[in-house]
Design a protein around this motif. Structure first.
Motif, PDB file in Angstrom:
ATOM      1  N   PRO A  38      54.221  15.294  33.492  1.00  0.00           N
ATOM      2  CA  PRO A  38      52.871  15.298  32.903  1.00  0.00           C
ATOM      3  C   PRO A  38      51.991  14.219  33.552  1.00  0.00           C
ATOM      4  CG  PRO A  38      54.408  14.203  31.440  1.00  0.00           C
ATOM      5  CD  PRO A  38      55.223  14.761  32.576  1.00  0.00           C
ATOM      6  N   GLU A  39      50.694  14.386  33.446  1.00  0.00           N
ATOM      7  CA  GLU A  39      49.746  13.418  33.999  1.00  0.00           C
ATOM      8  C   GLU A  39      49.841  12.068  33.306  1.00  0.00           C
ATOM      9  OE1 GLU A  39      47.577  13.603  36.564  1.00  0.00           O
ATOM     10  OE2 GLU A  39      48.326  15.596  37.066  1.00  0.00           O
ATOM     11  N   SER A  40      50.237  12.062  32.051  1.00  0.00           N
ATOM     12  CA  SER A  40      50.215  10.841  31.245  1.00  0.00           C
ATOM     13  C   SER A  40      51.587  10.165  31.124  1.00  0.00           C
ATOM     14  CB  SER A  40      49.683  11.159  29.855  1.00  0.00           C
ATOM     15  OG  SER A  40      50.552  12.090  29.229  1.00  0.00           O
ATOM     16  N   TRP A  46      58.099   6.052  34.452  1.00  0.00           N
ATOM     17  CA  TRP A  46      58.189   6.201  35.907  1.00  0.00           C
ATOM     18  C   TRP A  46      59.318   5.336  36.468  1.00  0.00           C
ATOM     19  CZ3 TRP A  46      57.093   9.823  39.047  1.00  0.00           C
ATOM     20  CH2 TRP A  46      55.964  10.632  38.867  1.00  0.00           C
ATOM     21  N   ALA A  63      52.749  18.161  44.166  1.00  0.00           N
ATOM     22  CA  ALA A  63      51.595  18.120  43.263  1.00  0.00           C
ATOM     23  C   ALA A  63      50.546  19.108  43.757  1.00  0.00           C
ATOM     24  CB  ALA A  63      51.011  16.714  43.221  1.00  0.00           C
ATOM     25  N   CYS A  65      46.845  21.399  42.239  1.00  0.00           N
ATOM     26  CA  CYS A  65      45.900  21.565  41.133  1.00  0.00           C
ATOM     27  C   CYS A  65      46.213  22.825  40.321  1.00  0.00           C
ATOM     28  CB  CYS A  65      44.465  21.594  41.654  1.00  0.00           C
ATOM     29  SG  CYS A  65      44.149  22.897  42.840  1.00  0.00           S
ATOM     30  N   GLY A  68      50.354  21.727  38.708  1.00  0.00           N
ATOM     31  CA  GLY A  68      50.673  20.391  38.221  1.00  0.00           C
ATOM     32  C   GLY A  68      51.612  19.660  39.160  1.00  0.00           C
ATOM     33  N   ARG A  69      52.476  18.815  38.589  1.00  0.00           N
ATOM     34  CA  ARG A  69      53.410  18.009  39.382  1.00  0.00           C
ATOM     35  C   ARG A  69      54.851  18.376  39.046  1.00  0.00           C
ATOM     36  NH1 ARG A  69      51.263  11.967  38.536  1.00  0.00           N
ATOM     37  NH2 ARG A  69      51.925  12.458  36.423  1.00  0.00           N
TER      38      ARG A  69
END
Length: 92
Positions: A38-40, A46, A63, A65, A68-69
C-alpha cells in the motif's frame, strides 16, 4: 516441502505479519513470493519488509499507476548434482 519453499514461506509470513497480503508460487527453478504494497506503509513496516527480503536470493519492486506496487522475492531451488558432470559427449 523443498528448502526453497520453507524459506519462501518464512518470507511470506514476515510480510504477512506487517499486513501485506502475499502469494507463494512454486516454479521449476525457484519459489516466489509476491505482495501488494500500500502507499501508506510506515517506516517501521518498511524496515521489516526489507529485513524479510534480505532472506531472498533476489527481489524487486514493480510500481505502476495502473496496478500499484508489487514486491517480488525469489528463493532459488538447489541445482541437482549428478555423477556425470561432463555429460554424454564429455571425453576423458
Amino acid at each position: 516441502m523443498p528448502a526453497s519453499g520453507v524459506s519462501a514461506a518464512a518470507i511470506a509470513a514476515r510480510l504477512s505479519a506487517v499486513g501485506l497480503p502475499t502469494r507463494v508460487e512454486e516454479h521449476a527453478r525457484f519459489t516466489s513470493v509476491e505482495a501488494e504494497v500500500p502507499e501508506s506503509l510506515s517506516a517501521e513496516a518498511w524496515t521489516e519488509v526489507l529485513a524479510a527480503l534480505a532472506e531472498a536470493d533476489r527481489f524487486g519492486l514493480l510500481a505502476s499507476c495502473l496496478n500499484g506496487r508489487t514486491l517480488r522475492a525469489v528463493v532459488d531451488k538447489p541445482v541437482p548434482t549428478t555423477g556425470d558432470v561432463g555429460g554424454p559427449s564429455h571425453q576423458r
